[in-house]
Scaffold this motif. Structure first.
Motif, PDB file in Angstrom:
ATOM      1  N   ILE A 416       0.858  -1.174   0.000  1.00 34.99           N
ATOM      2  CA  ILE A 416       0.000   0.000   0.000  1.00 34.99           C
ATOM      3  C   ILE A 416       0.902   1.233   0.000  1.00 34.99           C
ATOM      4  O   ILE A 416       1.703   1.426   0.916  1.00 34.99           O
ATOM      5  N   MET A 417       0.763   2.046  -1.052  1.00 38.22           N
ATOM      6  CA  MET A 417       1.636   3.198  -1.236  1.00 38.22           C
ATOM      7  C   MET A 417       0.778   4.468  -1.288  1.00 38.22           C
ATOM      8  O   MET A 417       0.240   4.820  -2.348  1.00 38.22           O
ATOM      9  N   PRO A 418       0.637   5.173  -0.190  1.00 38.80           N
ATOM     10  CA  PRO A 418      -0.183   6.397  -0.202  1.00 38.80           C
ATOM     11  C   PRO A 418       0.557   7.565  -0.844  1.00 38.80           C
ATOM     12  O   PRO A 418       1.775   7.671  -0.783  1.00 38.80           O
ATOM     13  N   PHE A 419      -0.211   8.439  -1.488  1.00 40.70           N
ATOM     14  CA  PHE A 419       0.341   9.704  -1.967  1.00 40.70           C
ATOM     15  C   PHE A 419      -0.735  10.776  -1.836  1.00 40.70           C
ATOM     16  O   PHE A 419      -1.934  10.480  -1.752  1.00 40.70           O
ATOM     17  N   SER A 420      -0.318  12.042  -1.826  1.00 46.16           N
ATOM     18  CA  SER A 420      -1.211  13.151  -1.506  1.00 46.16           C
ATOM     19  C   SER A 420      -1.609  13.929  -2.749  1.00 46.16           C
ATOM     20  O   SER A 420      -0.807  14.085  -3.691  1.00 46.16           O
ATOM     21  N   LEU A 421      -2.842  14.430  -2.718  1.00 46.86           N
ATOM     22  CA  LEU A 421      -3.308  15.418  -3.685  1.00 46.86           C
ATOM     23  C   LEU A 421      -3.470  16.729  -2.921  1.00 46.86           C
ATOM     24  O   LEU A 421      -4.292  16.816  -1.999  1.00 46.86           O
ATOM     25  N   ASN A 422      -2.674  17.723  -3.256  1.00 44.34           N
ATOM     26  CA  ASN A 422      -2.654  18.976  -2.499  1.00 44.34           C
ATOM     27  C   ASN A 422      -3.104  20.139  -3.384  1.00 44.34           C
ATOM     28  O   ASN A 422      -2.666  20.266  -4.533  1.00 44.34           O
ATOM     29  N   ILE A 423      -3.956  20.989  -2.810  1.00 42.58           N
ATOM     30  CA  ILE A 423      -4.380  22.211  -3.493  1.00 42.58           C
ATOM     31  C   ILE A 423      -3.599  23.368  -2.883  1.00 42.58           C
ATOM     32  O   ILE A 423      -3.765  23.695  -1.699  1.00 42.58           O
ATOM     33  N   ASN A 424      -2.725  23.964  -3.669  1.00 46.07           N
ATOM     34  CA  ASN A 424      -1.937  25.081  -3.159  1.00 46.07           C
ATOM     35  C   ASN A 424      -2.827  26.311  -2.978  1.00 46.07           C
ATOM     36  O   ASN A 424      -3.706  26.587  -3.810  1.00 46.07           O
ATOM     37  N   PRO A 425      -2.647  27.075  -1.905  1.00 46.04           N
ATOM     38  CA  PRO A 425      -3.483  28.259  -1.676  1.00 46.04           C
ATOM     39  C   PRO A 425      -3.229  29.312  -2.745  1.00 46.04           C
ATOM     40  O   PRO A 425      -2.180  29.316  -3.400  1.00 46.04           O
ATOM     41  N   PRO A 426      -4.192  30.249  -2.923  1.00 46.02           N
ATOM     42  CA  PRO A 426      -4.000  31.321  -3.920  1.00 46.02           C
ATOM     43  C   PRO A 426      -2.745  32.119  -3.601  1.00 46.02           C
ATOM     44  O   PRO A 426      -2.415  32.359  -2.439  1.00 46.02           O
ATOM     45  N   VAL A 427      -2.078  32.544  -4.633  1.00 53.24           N
ATOM     46  CA  VAL A 427      -0.854  33.330  -4.480  1.00 53.24           C
ATOM     47  C   VAL A 427      -1.182  34.804  -4.697  1.00 53.24           C
ATOM     48  O   VAL A 427      -1.738  35.192  -5.733  1.00 53.24           O
ATOM     49  N   ALA A 428      -0.862  35.627  -3.717  1.00 57.12           N
ATOM     50  CA  ALA A 428      -1.083  37.074  -3.828  1.00 57.12           C
ATOM     51  C   ALA A 428      -0.056  37.681  -4.763  1.00 57.12           C
ATOM     52  O   ALA A 428       1.040  37.133  -4.947  1.00 57.12           O
TER      53      ALA A 428
END
Length: 588
Positions: A416-428
């Motif tokens: 079992i190999m977990p990996f992440s899906l990340n949403i980067n916050p808006p960049v000012a």
């Protein structure tokens, strides 16, 4: 090379090389390999042979397949008939009917005995008998019969004593090295008394094994001379008192013939207790004293050793071996990578999460199965709730995907190999003065803007990307974005930073010429600042636009201590009540 099947002979006297050889070893059957470092498995020491006391025996018919030659060693000279050999001292202790012996007599009539009281070396070996065994009146007891009959070793009737003889020897080499030695007695092509060679020649072999106390009799040929001693012949064992004996059912005293047959006599008394000890890399494992051992390998470099000890007839036998075991399944797969996406106004993101080619790392795709799961429970149990839209997977928030890779070829492991899906916050957008002056020949790179990975455009939205070497034009607005974690500010709701520029040589009523003076520049330690008006604000920025110093002196002269700052270029923002200016400062 390491052994993946984990089969080892822990009793060094294992005789498994030949068909029907005594199974007298201990082995470790296939241990369940572990798929992840630190997972546990069990090594089991399984006895192929249970050592038992020699108070009684069992007999079984085995394939005729002698392991040892019918010639060699010490030969009994053909100087007469019916006599015993000199005492032969065994190099090992041998248990027979509950007693331990180190000496044996070899008789010329197909018999060996441990009874040195009633049988005299180099003297008469009885040939006449007609009783079946067990029998207290049997002429030779405490003996192994194989085949006991009246052979004649005189010359003549023997015609070639170089191979027609009685010989005996000890084997102490290879798999039969101590504590697995064997004592062999051969009766090779001998005539029978009275009938001589007219009924055929007699060839048989007796083998006794160290440690196991197993006895074997191999009969290449046995015929009978019915005109003498009633054709009597016997294969078997008998104790000292003649109260206990064992023979194959058709091979007790009688008139019979045999060709290419073999018998094994195995001790069949009470089972002898075995004590186990396990070692890791040569170090005793405290408390590991049963026939099983739980191991939790973190690599395949550990050497495991098991030692088995048992007592038999007052003798202690210590048997051990060691091997390297590949208990931990190894693979060349790569771990999956995490995914990051840039925030958008919609809040829905669709990406391709298939990482099979990356994870395979060059391995054959046919050897593995890939499935993707939304939660760990489904991944662990391998349910059918796996993700089917891996090439266009949609999500709205940060989450973990569980990739399950199954080895279809060798280990059968599931990883079992977990990996992440990340949403980067808006960049000012970056920060900086909205109005800046420049000298002719300066470029966008000369404007003072604080942010990361600055890019310039000619429009607030869309537009054209401008090179940092673009020459500044008077009374023009340029638009700056910054990129953080691969996400550019122009891709989010915040607009780009607008900077309107003026050529100082052309003059502009919006800016009052400032009276700021700074020295020395470059500086190593202190930077002096002065103005005809009181300086209200002093801000020092590094090359990344990060604020490193900030002061509010409210005086016409001020000194900044830059001793602790790293060498490099800094931007100095200065303000009075009516003036502001940004100046470059070099710290060396």
């Amino acid at each position: 090379m390491k052994k993946n099947l984990l089969m080892i002979a822990l009793f060094c006297f294992a005789l498994t090389q030949a068909q029907d050889a005594p199974l007298v070893g201990i082995n470790i059957p296939d241990a369940q390999m572990v798929c992840n470092p630190g997972d546990c498995t069990v090594l089991n020491a399984v006895n192929q042979y249970i050592p038992k006391s020699t108070d009684s025996y069992s007999v079984q018919n085995i394939n005729y397949n002698p392991l040892f030659p019918f010639s060699g060693g010490v030969t009994i000279p053909p100087n007469g008939d019916d006599y015993w050999s000199p005492v032969f001292n065994l190099p090992f202790s041998f248990c027979f009917y509950g007693n331990t012996y180190n000496s044996v007599l070899v008789g010329t009539n197909g018999v060996i005995t441990f009874d040195l009281t009633n049988n005299v070396p180099m003297n008469f070996c009885e040939y006449s008998f007609n009783q079946t065994i067990p029998n207290a009146n049997f002429p030779i007891r405490n003996a192994i019969y194989g085949v006991y009959q009246d052979t004649d070793i005189r010359t003549p009737p023997i015609t070639n004593s170089s191979f027609q003889n009685i010989n005996y020897y000890v084997v102490d080499t290879g798999v039969f090295a101590a504590p697995n030695r064997a004592f062999i007695v051969n009766y090779n092509q001998l005539p029978l008394y009275d009938c001589l060679g007219n009924v055929g020649l007699q060839t048989s072999q007796i083998v006794i094994h160290e440690g196991t106390n197993i006895i074997e009799v191999f009969v290449k040929s046995r015929t009978s001379c019915s005109s003498w001693n009633n054709g009597s012949g016997v294969i078997g064992l008998q104790n000292q008192n003649g109260t206990s004996a064992i023979t194959p059912s058709t091979r007790n005293t009688g008139d019979w013939t045999a060709t290419d047959e073999a018998w094994r006599f195995t001790p069949n008394g009470i089972s002898l207790p075995i004590t186990y000890q396990w070692f890791m890399d040569g170090f005793l494992v405290p408390g590991a004293n049963s026939d099983s051992f739980v191991v939790c390998p973190t690599d395949n470099q550990t050497t495991y050793t098991v030692q088995a000890t048992f007592e038999n007839c007052g003798n202690s036998f210590v048997l051990n071996d060691q091997n390297d075991y590949d208990l931990l399944a190894t693979y060349s797969l790569a771990n999956p990578a995490d995914f990051s996406v840039c925030s958008n106004d919609i809040g829905i993101y669709s990406i391709d999460i298939d990482q099979s080619a990356y994870v395979l790392n060059g391995a054959n795709p046919a050897d593995y199965d890939f499935k993707y799961y939304n939660n760990q429970t489904d991944a662990e149990f391998g349910t059918n709730n796996f993700i089917t839209t891996v090439n266009n997977f949609s999500f709205t928030q940060n989450q973990t995907i569980y990739l399950v890779v199954e080895d279809l070829m060798s280990s059968g492991c599931r990883w079992i190999m977990p990996f992440s899906l990340n949403i980067n916050p808006p960049v000012a957008p970056p920060t900086g003065d909205a109005n800046q002056t420049y000298n002719p020949g300066q470029t966008l790179n000369d404007l003072v803007v604080q942010g990361q990975n600055i890019q310039w455009y000619d429009s607030a939205v869309g537009g054209n990307l401008l090179s940092g070497t673009t020459l500044l034009q008077n009374d023009t607005t340029y638009y700056a974005s910054q990129t953080v974690n691969d996400c550019e500010s122009r891709m989010s709701n915040p607009v780009r930073l607008a900077v309107h520029v003026y050529d100082v040589t052309m003059g502009n009523q919006s800016f009052v010429k400032s009276d700021f003076k700074i020295y020395p520049n470059p500086t190593h330690q202190f930077l002096n600042i002065s103005n005809t008006q009181k300086i209200q604000e002093v801000v020092l920025l590094n090359s990344l636009g990060q604020k490193v110093l900030e002061f509010y002196p409210n005086q016409v002269e001020y000194i900044i201590n830059m001793t602790q700052l790293s060498a490099g270029v800094y931007m100095l923002n200065l303000k009075t009540e009516t003036q502001s200016q940004t100046l470059k400062v070099v710290k060396n």
